[in-house]
Design a protein around this motif. Structure first.
Motif, PDB file in Angstrom:
ATOM      1  N   HIS A 119      25.872 -48.748  13.199  1.00 59.68           N
ATOM      2  CA  HIS A 119      27.022 -49.596  12.810  1.00 59.68           C
ATOM      3  C   HIS A 119      26.845 -51.251  13.252  1.00 59.68           C
ATOM      4  O   HIS A 119      26.375 -50.910  14.429  1.00 59.68           O
ATOM      5  CB  HIS A 119      28.383 -48.852  13.302  1.00 59.68           C
ATOM      6  CG  HIS A 119      28.642 -47.624  13.023  1.00 59.68           C
ATOM      7  ND1 HIS A 119      29.271 -47.245  11.778  1.00 59.68           N
ATOM      8  CD2 HIS A 119      28.319 -46.367  13.640  1.00 59.68           C
ATOM      9  CE1 HIS A 119      29.469 -45.786  11.898  1.00 59.68           C
ATOM     10  NE2 HIS A 119      28.742 -45.309  12.887  1.00 59.68           N
ATOM     11  N   PHE A 120      27.007 -51.885  12.392  1.00 56.21           N
ATOM     12  CA  PHE A 120      26.747 -53.179  12.630  1.00 56.21           C
ATOM     13  C   PHE A 120      27.965 -54.163  12.955  1.00 56.21           C
ATOM     14  O   PHE A 120      28.651 -54.014  12.016  1.00 56.21           O
ATOM     15  CB  PHE A 120      25.807 -53.870  11.423  1.00 56.21           C
ATOM     16  CG  PHE A 120      24.673 -53.228  11.605  1.00 56.21           C
ATOM     17  CD1 PHE A 120      23.306 -53.450  12.303  1.00 56.21           C
ATOM     18  CD2 PHE A 120      24.532 -51.800  10.376  1.00 56.21           C
ATOM     19  CE1 PHE A 120      22.262 -52.712  12.115  1.00 56.21           C
ATOM     20  CE2 PHE A 120      23.317 -51.277  10.320  1.00 56.21           C
ATOM     21  CZ  PHE A 120      22.330 -51.623  11.091  1.00 56.21           C
ATOM     22  N   VAL A 121      28.310 -54.599  14.038  1.00 56.01           N
ATOM     23  CA  VAL A 121      29.375 -55.140  14.634  1.00 56.01           C
ATOM     24  C   VAL A 121      29.312 -56.538  14.676  1.00 56.01           C
ATOM     25  O   VAL A 121      28.239 -57.217  15.476  1.00 56.01           O
ATOM     26  CB  VAL A 121      29.924 -54.659  15.856  1.00 56.01           C
ATOM     27  CG1 VAL A 121      30.979 -55.429  16.491  1.00 56.01           C
ATOM     28  CG2 VAL A 121      29.880 -53.028  15.833  1.00 56.01           C
ATOM     29  N   THR A 122      30.210 -57.379  13.970  1.00 57.14           N
ATOM     30  CA  THR A 122      29.958 -58.920  13.725  1.00 57.14           C
ATOM     31  C   THR A 122      31.204 -59.433  14.668  1.00 57.14           C
ATOM     32  O   THR A 122      31.149 -60.711  14.603  1.00 57.14           O
ATOM     33  CB  THR A 122      30.070 -59.350  12.327  1.00 57.14           C
ATOM     34  OG1 THR A 122      31.411 -58.789  11.912  1.00 57.14           O
ATOM     35  CG2 THR A 122      28.981 -58.614  11.487  1.00 57.14           C
ATOM     36  N   ASP A 123      32.134 -58.943  15.225  1.00 54.36           N
ATOM     37  CA  ASP A 123      33.111 -59.537  15.847  1.00 54.36           C
ATOM     38  C   ASP A 123      33.253 -59.381  17.329  1.00 54.36           C
ATOM     39  O   ASP A 123      34.378 -59.103  17.849  1.00 54.36           O
ATOM     40  CB  ASP A 123      34.576 -59.184  15.264  1.00 54.36           C
ATOM     41  CG  ASP A 123      34.767 -57.661  15.100  1.00 54.36           C
ATOM     42  OD1 ASP A 123      33.741 -56.981  15.329  1.00 54.36           O
ATOM     43  OD2 ASP A 123      35.708 -57.145  14.783  1.00 54.36           O
ATOM     44  N   GLY A 124      32.124 -59.390  17.991  1.00 54.58           N
ATOM     45  CA  GLY A 124      32.045 -59.452  19.467  1.00 54.58           C
ATOM     46  C   GLY A 124      31.899 -58.135  20.196  1.00 54.58           C
ATOM     47  O   GLY A 124      32.077 -56.918  19.778  1.00 54.58           O
ATOM     48  N   ILE A 125      31.656 -58.352  21.777  1.00 57.66           N
ATOM     49  CA  ILE A 125      31.377 -57.297  22.297  1.00 57.66           C
ATOM     50  C   ILE A 125      32.574 -56.239  22.820  1.00 57.66           C
ATOM     51  O   ILE A 125      32.518 -55.043  22.923  1.00 57.66           O
ATOM     52  CB  ILE A 125      30.801 -57.727  23.738  1.00 57.66           C
ATOM     53  CG1 ILE A 125      31.640 -58.600  24.562  1.00 57.66           C
ATOM     54  CG2 ILE A 125      29.387 -58.513  23.534  1.00 57.66           C
ATOM     55  CD1 ILE A 125      31.318 -58.798  26.059  1.00 57.66           C
ATOM     56  N   VAL A 126      33.681 -56.940  22.654  1.00 56.76           N
ATOM     57  CA  VAL A 126      34.732 -56.155  22.949  1.00 56.76           C
ATOM     58  C   VAL A 126      35.251 -55.106  21.744  1.00 56.76           C
ATOM     59  O   VAL A 126      35.397 -53.916  21.703  1.00 56.76           O
ATOM     60  CB  VAL A 126      36.084 -57.106  23.241  1.00 56.76           C
ATOM     61  CG1 VAL A 126      37.364 -56.142  23.221  1.00 56.76           C
ATOM     62  CG2 VAL A 126      35.899 -57.655  24.428  1.00 56.76           C
ATOM     63  N   SER A 127      35.061 -55.774  20.591  1.00 56.53           N
ATOM     64  CA  SER A 127      35.329 -54.913  19.462  1.00 56.53           C
ATOM     65  C   SER A 127      34.090 -53.816  19.396  1.00 56.53           C
ATOM     66  O   SER A 127      34.553 -52.501  19.013  1.00 56.53           O
ATOM     67  CB  SER A 127      34.952 -55.575  18.136  1.00 56.53           C
ATOM     68  OG  SER A 127      35.159 -54.824  16.815  1.00 56.53           O
ATOM     69  N   ALA A 128      32.981 -54.014  19.405  1.00 54.14           N
ATOM     70  CA  ALA A 128      31.839 -53.081  19.635  1.00 54.14           C
ATOM     71  C   ALA A 128      32.198 -51.879  20.785  1.00 54.14           C
ATOM     72  O   ALA A 128      32.061 -50.796  20.264  1.00 54.14           O
ATOM     73  CB  ALA A 128      30.578 -53.646  20.002  1.00 54.14           C
ATOM     74  N   LEU A 129      32.884 -52.418  21.671  1.00 56.50           N
ATOM     75  CA  LEU A 129      33.166 -51.395  22.731  1.00 56.50           C
ATOM     76  C   LEU A 129      34.276 -50.471  22.135  1.00 56.50           C
ATOM     77  O   LEU A 129      34.183 -49.202  22.502  1.00 56.50           O
ATOM     78  CB  LEU A 129      33.374 -52.009  24.137  1.00 56.50           C
ATOM     79  CG  LEU A 129      33.728 -51.247  25.224  1.00 56.50           C
ATOM     80  CD1 LEU A 129      32.944 -50.080  25.552  1.00 56.50           C
ATOM     81  CD2 LEU A 129      33.906 -52.084  26.648  1.00 56.50           C
ATOM     82  N   ASP A 130      35.455 -51.228  21.847  1.00 45.74           N
ATOM     83  CA  ASP A 130      36.816 -50.582  21.330  1.00 45.74           C
ATOM     84  C   ASP A 130      35.977 -49.405  20.159  1.00 45.74           C
ATOM     85  O   ASP A 130      36.502 -48.164  20.281  1.00 45.74           O
ATOM     86  CB  ASP A 130      37.597 -51.297  20.780  1.00 45.74           C
ATOM     87  CG  ASP A 130      38.280 -52.134  21.634  1.00 45.74           C
ATOM     88  OD1 ASP A 130      38.185 -52.106  22.731  1.00 45.74           O
ATOM     89  OD2 ASP A 130      38.800 -53.189  21.323  1.00 45.74           O
ATOM     90  N   ARG A 131      35.101 -49.587  19.425  1.00 40.22           N
ATOM     91  CA  ARG A 131      34.534 -48.808  18.252  1.00 40.22           C
ATOM     92  C   ARG A 131      33.856 -47.753  18.990  1.00 40.22           C
ATOM     93  O   ARG A 131      34.016 -46.579  18.274  1.00 40.22           O
ATOM     94  CB  ARG A 131      33.776 -49.729  17.195  1.00 40.22           C
ATOM     95  CG  ARG A 131      34.779 -50.684  16.172  1.00 40.22           C
ATOM     96  CD  ARG A 131      33.799 -51.199  15.486  1.00 40.22           C
ATOM     97  NE  ARG A 131      33.342 -50.418  14.497  1.00 40.22           N
ATOM     98  CZ  ARG A 131      32.597 -50.913  13.389  1.00 40.22           C
ATOM     99  NH1 ARG A 131      32.168 -52.116  13.374  1.00 40.22           N
ATOM    100  NH2 ARG A 131      31.994 -49.850  12.707  1.00 40.22           N
ATOM    101  N   ALA A 132      33.006 -48.159  19.734  1.00 44.21           N
ATOM    102  CA  ALA A 132      32.254 -47.114  20.517  1.00 44.21           C
ATOM    103  C   ALA A 132      32.943 -46.134  21.436  1.00 44.21           C
ATOM    104  O   ALA A 132      32.716 -44.888  21.279  1.00 44.21           O
ATOM    105  CB  ALA A 132      31.163 -47.625  21.604  1.00 44.21           C
ATOM    106  N   ARG A 133      34.127 -46.484  22.067  1.00 43.31           N
ATOM    107  CA  ARG A 133      34.827 -45.632  22.693  1.00 43.31           C
ATOM    108  C   ARG A 133      35.808 -44.581  21.538  1.00 43.31           C
ATOM    109  O   ARG A 133      35.778 -43.458  22.014  1.00 43.31           O
ATOM    110  CB  ARG A 133      35.994 -46.592  23.501  1.00 43.31           C
ATOM    111  CG  ARG A 133      35.456 -46.992  24.708  1.00 43.31           C
ATOM    112  CD  ARG A 133      36.237 -47.928  25.631  1.00 43.31           C
ATOM    113  NE  ARG A 133      36.121 -48.082  26.947  1.00 43.31           N
ATOM    114  CZ  ARG A 133      36.446 -48.906  27.600  1.00 43.31           C
ATOM    115  NH1 ARG A 133      37.156 -49.886  27.144  1.00 43.31           N
ATOM    116  NH2 ARG A 133      36.280 -48.974  29.038  1.00 43.31           N
ATOM    117  N   THR A 134      36.079 -45.139  20.826  1.00 45.82           N
ATOM    118  CA  THR A 134      36.636 -44.414  19.640  1.00 45.82           C
ATOM    119  C   THR A 134      35.619 -43.253  19.213  1.00 45.82           C
ATOM    120  O   THR A 134      36.036 -41.806  19.117  1.00 45.82           O
ATOM    121  CB  THR A 134      37.212 -45.216  18.675  1.00 45.82           C
ATOM    122  OG1 THR A 134      38.309 -46.022  19.128  1.00 45.82           O
ATOM    123  CG2 THR A 134      38.057 -44.255  17.609  1.00 45.82           C
ATOM    124  N   ALA A 135      34.513 -43.864  19.061  1.00 47.43           N
ATOM    125  CA  ALA A 135      33.469 -42.902  18.322  1.00 47.43           C
ATOM    126  C   ALA A 135      32.882 -41.938  19.317  1.00 47.43           C
ATOM    127  O   ALA A 135      32.650 -40.590  19.113  1.00 47.43           O
ATOM    128  CB  ALA A 135      32.346 -43.473  18.051  1.00 47.43           C
TER     129      ALA A 135
END
Length: 206
Positions: A119-135
């Protein structure tokens, strides 16, 4: 809001002087001037030359519920996605879980064999972590690197545990762990020396 239950773990191999790659990285030499052919063979000899000696550390590399990596770790493509690069790991990557790749350029998710989807995240490290935690669904999230990406998470105070694999070689220059990271408290949890590496795990406190 539900409190995350999984840990955020950073796991990376570095030289004795703290570098995860040398200067002048290219597609042909992804680890740059690494004292060899640029493949990272010296840094990662503990994985590939002595795997039985390091089985516990190798086996836990890919046990997280989701992963995060920087675009430089994912591959050499820069700018817009003008070629269908799907990582260094072939059609069946070892992650077998969602992988969130930090980038400035949008791209649709890329499913791979074996359960890995990039998954390609363009809105930063916090967004990537939020999405990864959900996943991850309450499981651990591992930030695999490279060092620049890990430094961002360390500087933001988002890391619970830091796992270092310290290879006995000096690179002298390159991409360095802890560059630009403010003072942190590290509590040593484990340490184990092997023939090609020393494994050290720290709990991180800000």
């Amino acid at each position: 809001m539900t409190t995350p239950t999984g840990r955020v773990i950073c796991d990376i191999t570095i030289s004795a002087d703290g570098y995860s790659a040398g200067l002048h990285q290219t597609e042909e030499r992804p680890f740059g001037d690494d004292g060899g052919d640029g493949s990272g063979a010296g840094l990662h000899a503990w994985m590939f030359d002595t795997p039985d000696e390091n089985r516990a550390e190798i086996d836990r590399l890919n046990t997280a519920g989701a992963f995060i990596m920087g675009r430089n770790m994912f591959g050499p493509v820069r700018g817009a996605w003008d070629r269908q690069w799907n990582g260094w790991w072939g059609g069946d990557p070892p992650f077998h879980a969602p992988v969130f790749v930090l980038t400035h350029h949008t791209r649709e998710p890329q499913p791979m064999d074996g359960g890995t989807t990039y998954h390609f995240v363009t809105d930063g490290i916090v967004s990537a972590l939020d999405r990864a935690r959900t996943a991850a669904g309450g499981g651990d999230v591992t930030v695999l690197g490279g060092a620049t990406t890990i430094n961002q998470y360390l500087a933001a105070g988002l890391v619970d545990e830091l796992r270092l694999h310290i290879a006995p070689l000096i690179l002298g220059a390159g991409t360095r762990l802890f560059e630009g990271v403010p003072p942190l408290g590290l509590e040593q949890l484990t340490s184990r020396a092997a023939s090609r590496v020393t494994h050290v795990t720290y709990r991180v406190s800000t």
